[in-house]
Design an enzyme around this catalytic site. Sequence first.
Site, PDB file in Angstrom:
ATOM      1  N   GLU A 181       0.813  -1.221   0.000  1.00  0.00           N
ATOM      2  CA  GLU A 181       0.000   0.000   0.000  1.00  0.00           C
ATOM      3  C   GLU A 181       0.842   1.263   0.000  1.00  0.00           C
ATOM      4  O   GLU A 181       1.931   1.289   0.595  1.00  0.00           O
ATOM      5  CB  GLU A 181      -0.878   0.023   1.266  1.00  0.00           C
ATOM      6  CG  GLU A 181      -1.827  -1.143   1.341  1.00  0.00           C
ATOM      7  CD  GLU A 181      -2.412  -1.354   2.737  1.00  0.00           C
ATOM      8  OE1 GLU A 181      -3.551  -1.807   2.828  1.00  0.00           O
ATOM      9  OE2 GLU A 181      -1.719  -1.075   3.729  1.00  0.00           O
ATOM     10  N   ASP A 215      -7.525  -4.989   8.766  1.00  0.00           N
ATOM     11  CA  ASP A 215      -7.163  -3.718   8.126  1.00  0.00           C
ATOM     12  C   ASP A 215      -7.060  -3.824   6.611  1.00  0.00           C
ATOM     13  O   ASP A 215      -6.385  -3.034   5.969  1.00  0.00           O
ATOM     14  CB  ASP A 215      -5.854  -3.162   8.718  1.00  0.00           C
ATOM     15  CG  ASP A 215      -4.676  -4.116   8.518  1.00  0.00           C
ATOM     16  OD1 ASP A 215      -4.900  -5.238   8.025  1.00  0.00           O
ATOM     17  OD2 ASP A 215      -3.535  -3.731   8.845  1.00  0.00           O
TER      18      ASP A 215
END
Length: 349
Positions: free
Chosen positions: A64, A235
């Site tokens: 990410e 998450d």
Amino acid sequence: MSSPSEKALVPFVSVEHMMQLVHHIGIESALRELADYVEDDFKRWDQFDKTPRVASHSDVGVIELMPTSDGEAYGFKYVNGHPKNTSEGLQTVTAFGLLADVYTGYPVLLTEMTLLTALRTAATSAMVAKHLAPKGADTMAMIGNGAQSEFQTLAMKAIVGIKAVRLYDVDPAASEKCARNLSGLSVDVTVCKTPEEAIQGAQILTTCTADKRNATILSDNMVGSGVHINAIGGDCPGKTELAAGILDRANVFVEFPEQTRIEGEIQQMPQDFPVTEVWEVITGKKKGRVDDKQITLFDGVGFAIEDFSALRFIRDKVKDTPYQTKLDMLADPDDPRDLFGMLSRAKED
Ligand code: NAD
């Protein structure tokens, strides 16, 4: 060959230097100060560019990019999440990040962020718990005793004032490691055999497990009234820790709803499921805990502004210290338009 000018050298904080810097400040002081940086940035939420992180998923994990800017500085973090990594002797989460000056676009800091992510995640959890946990909370259940767990415990001690932690992990070796690392740090540690045992007498329940699936770390009947849940292991899409029934009974607090609805516990709920943003509680715009029966739930997924706060913190702390290396990573020709000339002269030299 001409050497680069000072303005073209970028301070770099390696893992080794980060460890020295944290010990120089003191771990609990670092967590407290970092929590203040995060809280200060949450107080000026409107000033930031906000976007859900840019995620590249694979079957085994995620990579990410997490960018944001307050108009003066720009920051981003590169971070991965690979639950299978520990079985190969690698970290589940590793990261590095950069802070830049918006006026010139020049980087002003490049730093490791694996340790810094553990510190900032723990500081954020504890800063949020300070606002939401029941008054006088002194015991935390810590479910998932991996890389984040000691940081989470110490931040809750330093910022919320917990005195005891009750550990549970499917792998007893992880709990033993956590207990060993926490010994001598003035926290009363109990290693538990089941998650049910771990939550006994705890007012704060932290779930921080790594498994890329919809897990049920806490089932509905395990959670009594009045507790604060700090759910941070779920998450990314398809990765959650809590039974949906808990979300129905709790007031849910999130960082940035656009990201949390994709990645957090609330991905299990309808798109219009009601949530309160943490910054609204901090600024007094919305209520946090309203009574001692309420279940408060921080559905923490980790947001770019927390990393920005952490980058600001390290930029300020590392200044004028030996805990940095100056990196020659920006080209610095004498005439800014003569980049090619600089390259040619390097050959002649
Ligand atoms: P880690 O791999 O070091 O530790 C995870 C631990 O969870 C392991 O010890 C494992 O045995 C345990 N575990 C797995 N399934 C379990 C279960 N059902 N019950 C109890 N324990 C179980 O990982 P880490 O670095 O500590 O990170 C933990 C999780 O937190 C990861 O999913 C990571 O993505 C997430 N994380 C979130 C944030 C955030 O900001 N919200 C930040 C960092 C990490």
